[in-house]
Write an enzyme that holds these catalytic residues in place. Sequence first.
Site, PDB file in Angstrom:
ATOM      1  CB  ALA A 239      -0.921  -0.007   1.219  1.00 23.58           C
TER       2      ALA A 239
ATOM      3  CB  ALA B  38       2.447   4.055   4.494  1.00 25.07           C
TER       4      ALA B  38
ATOM      5  CB  SER C 274       1.940  -0.130   5.347  1.00 22.94           C
ATOM      6  OG  SER C 274       2.979  -0.319   6.304  1.00 22.94           O
ATOM      7  CG  ASP C 275       6.278   2.704   0.960  1.00 17.56           C
ATOM      8  OD1 ASP C 275       7.339   2.271   1.453  1.00 17.56           O
ATOM      9  OD2 ASP C 275       6.227   3.313  -0.108  1.00 17.56           O
ATOM     10  CE1 TYR C 276      10.251   1.599   8.866  1.00 14.14           C
ATOM     11  CE2 TYR C 276      10.948   3.802   8.220  1.00 14.14           C
ATOM     12  CZ  TYR C 276      10.886   2.789   9.159  1.00 14.14           C
ATOM     13  OH  TYR C 276      11.458   2.965  10.398  1.00 14.14           O
TER      14      TYR C 276
END
Length: 710
Positions: free
Chosen positions: A211, A248, A244-246
Amino acid sequence: MTILTRMPRSEARAKAQALVSQMTLDEKIGQLEYDADAINRLNIPEYNYWNEALHGVARAGTATVFPQSIGLAAMFDPAGLKKIGDVVATEGRAKHNEYARLGDRDIYKGLTFWSPNLNIFRDPRWGRGHETYGEDPYLTATNGVAYIEGLQGDGKYLKLAACAKHFAVHSGPEGIRHGFNAEATPKDLAETYLVAFKAAVQQGDVESVMAAYNAVNGEPAPVSPTLLQKILREEWHFAGHVVSDYGAEEDVRLHHHYTTSDSQTIALAIKAGCDLCAGHIVAYLHQALAEHLITEAEITTAVERLMTTRVLLGLGAKDDPYDDIPFSANDTQEHHQIALEAAYRSFVLLKNDHLLPLHQDQLNSIAVIGPTADSTVVLQGNYAGTASNNTTILAGIRQAVGDTVRVNYSEGCHLFQDRVSPLAKVDDREAEAISMAEHSDVVVVCLGLDSTIEGEQGDAGNAYAAGDKTDLRLPGHQQQLLDKVLAVGKPVILLITAGSALTFKGAEMNPNLKAIMDVWYPGALGGQAVADVLFGQAAPSGKLPVTFYYTTEELPDFTDYSMHDRTYRYMPNEALYPFGYGLTYSTVKLANGVVQQTTDHSQKISVDVSNTGSRATEDVLQVYVQPQNCPDAPMHPKLTAFQRVAIAAGETKTVTFTLPEYAFTVVDDHGQAYIPAGAFDFFVGTGQPNRRTAILSGVESVKLTVTKEA
């Protein structure tokens, strides 16, 4: 599409459920961050999900460094990209096996690789665009599926677990990505932004989806029920896990202001289907449970998805053949050769005024000038491994000519500052560069960018633009250097090292600029590849996966996510260098287009391609389509098929294309895809069927018409 012999997901899920059923609540929560805890009593080792492999195993020491993704896209060669994916998977397994043997389970050492990047490179200013496969949905989807298949393999277990990122509608600006809301119409979503992700799920069977940081139409991606539930799981039937992206998920409260607490955020994320937190707010699940924002059953579902992936990667297995891949399978000579050949196929020859390939026996001296000529940084791109064998462009040319040709080298100018030596006056290397040009038979000028200028926010050095570009010009005093070297009057070859489109202020029309070649970020052996191509030991055969515009002034605002006026499908103006364009060292002619009749109701077309030049060549035949009289079609014909073809000098081949359903599909303003009745014009060529491509390439496309019944 690969026919898998993989363990059925139902079997893997049952094994995962059996494990999770034995976990305490705290143990379950400990599995939901990217650096998952060990559960020794269940023989579950600690595991770090974060690994990278855009163009080789990254950030974990020595590995084969392939050309950056945008260069791999320029190959227009899904079969070659799948082969590269398999090599990357071999190296990833080799490194993981060895590190695990030594008890090292740190970041970048697991088997879940957060690649490929399937975002659309919609605007040439985006700093991370070179991580992608370009601006076209079909090219991106086709390449993405091929790379995923290469990474994941076709055995009982996953060789690696690939991850399609960043879902969704993510392509800058970098500086505001943590709180940015990308507004996209239903048509643009279905026609452009989601195409490659859908293919990754439904054709590539990708194991993971990431995401994005941004929101999409008001919903932050990691907590978006529209993206993660309605589209991904319900419409596309995705069965893997979402990460999730880091950081996010932290952004949801801090920057999107969508929630008022981290407990609310993590609850919404898990409920929406974001199973793994690449960040540090999982501990707030205890509070979320106490506040009745989430149930333990919902937490359990997320953990089961994650453990299913690990079972598919061989957790607890005694019969996983990938466990036997030795450390010696990493960074091999065979892999280096594959990377070298990929570089040849990625180089895009934009201009050649009868100069290339060079004849070494006709040269006494050659000047190599420019700030990227002796740079190892430009070889790598971002998210790269550590190469054991970097060969810069200067080094490659020196190796190629040996002692037979004098090489005159000057840095010429700094990459982006106005001088090389801090204590010197402005343009302190310019006189040297001019002198080198004057004392040489031919001049190779190496200009462009590197990953310290364009890249991800926080990684790239141009902090004022957060990794994005503000315009398309050569940075610093590079344009001035090019103009002054051209004024010397010697034949000049311009080598562009960059991950995106650039402009040259009309220098491309200068009669002394005999050749221009875009070599992207060409990988560790990029300098050898450049030299081999310059001296004719190999030939360039890449095609542009992005449009080279004349100026950013013709583009909409960077934050405008409408596809109106963007990319070759919707741009109203002529391109400097069009998407799909690229020359070779030979010439081809196309003729005899035929619409083939088939018994299986598939649509096929064929064309004869003749090599009218004096040397063997590889070229990429491309098929573009536009339905007649359809208001829902893009402004210009869209890419719908392509094929890399090797042809001997004087040879003629008949090339057949089976047209996918995508060729006949259009999308209306409501995001509904349909096939309009009536006639479709297909164009087969070595690039787009437009005036600019025909002028630059000298090849006219063959037009055919196919009629579809209502």
